[in-house]
Design a protein around this motif. Structure first.
Motif, mmCIF file in Angstrom:
data_model
loop_
_atom_site.group_PDB
_atom_site.id
_atom_site.type_symbol
_atom_site.label_atom_id
_atom_site.label_comp_id
_atom_site.label_asym_id
_atom_site.label_seq_id
_atom_site.Cartn_x
_atom_site.Cartn_y
_atom_site.Cartn_z
ATOM 1 N N PHE A 81 0.849 -1.197 0.000
ATOM 2 C CA PHE A 81 0.000 0.000 0.000
ATOM 3 C C PHE A 81 0.885 1.248 0.000
ATOM 4 O O PHE A 81 0.684 2.181 -0.796
ATOM 5 C CB PHE A 81 -0.887 -0.040 1.249
ATOM 6 N N ALA A 82 1.864 1.284 0.909
ATOM 7 C CA ALA A 82 2.733 2.459 1.029
ATOM 8 C C ALA A 82 3.497 2.724 -0.257
ATOM 9 O O ALA A 82 3.594 3.872 -0.719
ATOM 10 C CB ALA A 82 3.703 2.253 2.190
ATOM 11 N N ILE A 83 4.033 1.672 -0.876
ATOM 12 C CA ILE A 83 4.776 1.832 -2.125
ATOM 13 C C ILE A 83 3.865 2.340 -3.234
ATOM 14 O O ILE A 83 4.219 3.257 -3.989
ATOM 15 C CB ILE A 83 5.439 0.501 -2.525
ATOM 16 N N SER A 84 2.668 1.759 -3.345
ATOM 17 C CA SER A 84 1.727 2.146 -4.398
ATOM 18 C C SER A 84 1.348 3.621 -4.293
ATOM 19 O O SER A 84 1.399 4.357 -5.279
ATOM 20 C CB SER A 84 0.473 1.266 -4.321
ATOM 21 N N VAL A 85 0.975 4.061 -3.086
ATOM 22 C CA VAL A 85 0.546 5.447 -2.905
ATOM 23 C C VAL A 85 1.706 6.414 -3.113
ATOM 24 O O VAL A 85 1.571 7.441 -3.793
ATOM 25 C CB VAL A 85 -0.072 5.634 -1.503
ATOM 26 N N ALA A 86 2.861 6.093 -2.540
ATOM 27 C CA ALA A 86 4.014 6.989 -2.663
ATOM 28 C C ALA A 86 4.449 7.137 -4.114
ATOM 29 O O ALA A 86 4.809 8.237 -4.553
ATOM 30 C CB ALA A 86 5.167 6.469 -1.810
ATOM 31 N N GLN A 87 4.420 6.051 -4.862
ATOM 32 C CA GLN A 87 4.837 6.127 -6.266
ATOM 33 C C GLN A 87 3.821 6.898 -7.109
ATOM 34 O O GLN A 87 4.208 7.645 -8.014
ATOM 35 C CB GLN A 87 5.053 4.724 -6.813
ATOM 36 N N GLN A 88 2.532 6.720 -6.821
ATOM 37 C CA GLN A 88 1.519 7.474 -7.574
ATOM 38 C C GLN A 88 1.610 8.968 -7.287
ATOM 39 O O GLN A 88 1.247 9.794 -8.127
ATOM 40 C CB GLN A 88 0.121 6.957 -7.235
ATOM 41 N N LEU A 89 2.072 9.309 -6.081
ATOM 42 C CA LEU A 89 2.213 10.718 -5.716
ATOM 43 C C LEU A 89 3.677 11.142 -5.714
ATOM 44 O O LEU A 89 4.076 12.063 -5.007
ATOM 45 C CB LEU A 89 1.618 10.953 -4.319
ATOM 46 N N SER A 90 4.486 10.478 -6.530
ATOM 47 C CA SER A 90 5.922 10.741 -6.522
ATOM 48 C C SER A 90 6.268 12.144 -6.992
ATOM 49 O O SER A 90 7.309 12.686 -6.625
ATOM 50 C CB SER A 90 6.659 9.712 -7.391
ATOM 51 N N ASP A 91 5.383 12.735 -7.801
ATOM 52 C CA ASP A 91 5.644 14.108 -8.228
ATOM 53 C C ASP A 91 5.285 15.106 -7.138
ATOM 54 O O ASP A 91 5.568 16.292 -7.241
ATOM 55 C CB ASP A 91 4.874 14.432 -9.499
#
Length: 385
Positions: free
Chosen positions: A283-293
């Motif tokens: 979950f943490a990886i998915s959200v952080a990568q989607q909001l990486s910008d």
């Protein structure tokens, strides 16, 4: 005088060998066809090749051959015991995407029930050592403090218009005019409303019931709908003017053995064994990568909750703070002024002391840690008995 034959001798034709060759070819084809079908039962097919094993060439091994269901000879294969095991998830190879240039945040916590103009002006007036307000924009109840257009909010009616949701943008604008740094807190995996509207997002017990405990009703960390909901909410809050979004309750509940709750059912089909670590860290990886910008340079943070998670993976909650420091700009941690220095020592295995001053945020009640003007912190007002 030459003698003339009394009878005419007809001319002899030479006998052709063509018919002999054709007959031989036909015979060979027929023989090959017969051999092909008769030898099929001796074919042994492996992943590498196909070969024919004739009993006459196998010697004594044919004595151990078995008959298959059709009564034909079949080579007896050696039985092998096979077991499948899954290694624990390894996140050491995850590339860091967190910002390391964030400035310290010194905030007063504003619970959702105090999101009124009068209360917000009061909190802002108290900011002397502090520089920020942390607003609880999605509490564990699941009620949103703004009118959201996120897909899940619209589809399931999770957001409604009321005095707070109609006024919150005006409050945010007022605080930004006062130069207040604004942090929005949203509860990720604890939600009293969403599981009641959709069976596709709830974490369930082994008996199929929605899981709840003293914290609240829990969402499935493996659910893509829940992950997308969090991403959409964060983007809306950034657009409203918040400088930072902090994800609370991005963790897994620890089962209560006294209630017989040892296993959970998840909404997603997986090829590996599900676990608290796989769900939460995924979950943490998915959200952080989607909001990486980071939505035009904004800050994304997360809460960690246990001493174990500060130094390594907590198998119970599924949290991993060393991983979180790679993904999120800050990590918030509920503690107190006396314990903070020990917590700080734990996180120094993941980041430097200089970075910890701005990236590790103790969340304390009533009393600030030492040197509050040099570190990050969040102050929660609690009535003392």
């Amino acid at each position: 005088m030459a003698r003339h034959a009394e009878f005419y001798k007809g001319s002899r034709k030479k006998r052709s060998h063509y018919y002999v060759a054709v007959a031989v070819a036909v015979a060979l084809v027929a023989l090959l066809i017969v051999l092909f079908y008769s030898m099929q039962k001796y074919a042994v097919i492996t992943k590498d090749d196909v070969k024919v094993v004739l009993p006459i060439l196998e010697g004594e091994s044919t004595a151990s051959d078995a008959l298959d269901s059709e009564g034909t000879d079949s080579p007896v294969m050696e039985h092998t015991s096979v077991s499948i095991s899954f290694d624990s998830p390894d996140y050491s190879s995850v590339l860091p995407i967190a910002r390391t240039d964030v400035r310290p945040v010194r905030a007063i916590y504003v619970p959702h029930e105090n999101l009124t103009l009068e209360k917000l002006e009061e909190y802002a007036a108290r900011l002397q050592t502090g520089n920020a307000l942390l607003l609880e924009m999605k509490p564990r109840s699941g009620n949103l403090m703004w009118f959201s257009h996120a897909n899940a909010a619209v589809a399931y009616g999770l957001s409604s218009e009321n005095e707070t949701t109609n006024s919150i943008q005006r409050y945010v604008d007022m605080l930004k005019e006062k130069n207040v740094y604004l942090v929005a807190q949203i509860s990720c995996c604890v939600d009293e409303r969403f599981p009641g509207y959709s069976t596709l997002v709830a974490l369930k017990t082994a008996s199929g019931m929605n899981y709840y405990d003293d914290v609240g009703m829990w969402l499935d960390p493996y659910s893509q709908r829940v992950r997308d909901y969090v991403v959409e909410m964060a983007r809306e809050l950034y657009d409203m003017g918040f400088d930072e979004v902090v994800l609370a309750d991005l963790r897994h509940p620890v089962p209560d053995e006294s209630r017989g709750e040892m296993e959970f059912l998840y909404t997603a089909e997986m090829s590996t064994t599900p676990s608290a670590v796989g769900g939460v860290c995924g979950f943490a990886i998915s959200v952080a990568q989607q909001l990486s910008d980071r939505e035009r340079g904004k800050v994304l943070s997360i809460y960690s909750y246990t001493p174990t998670s500060l130094v390594k993976t907590d198998e119970g909650t599924g949290q991993n703070t060393p991983l979180f420091f790679k993904l999120f700009d800050r990590v918030y941690y509920p503690t107190d002024r006396g314990t903070y220095k020990y917590n700080l020592e734990d996180v120094l295995h993941s980041i430097t002391e200089t970075a910890a001053a701005s990236r590790f945020v103790p969340v304390v009640q009533n009393y600030l840690p030492d040197n509050p003007d040099k570190i990050s912190w969040v102050l929660i007002d609690v009535e003392e008995e």
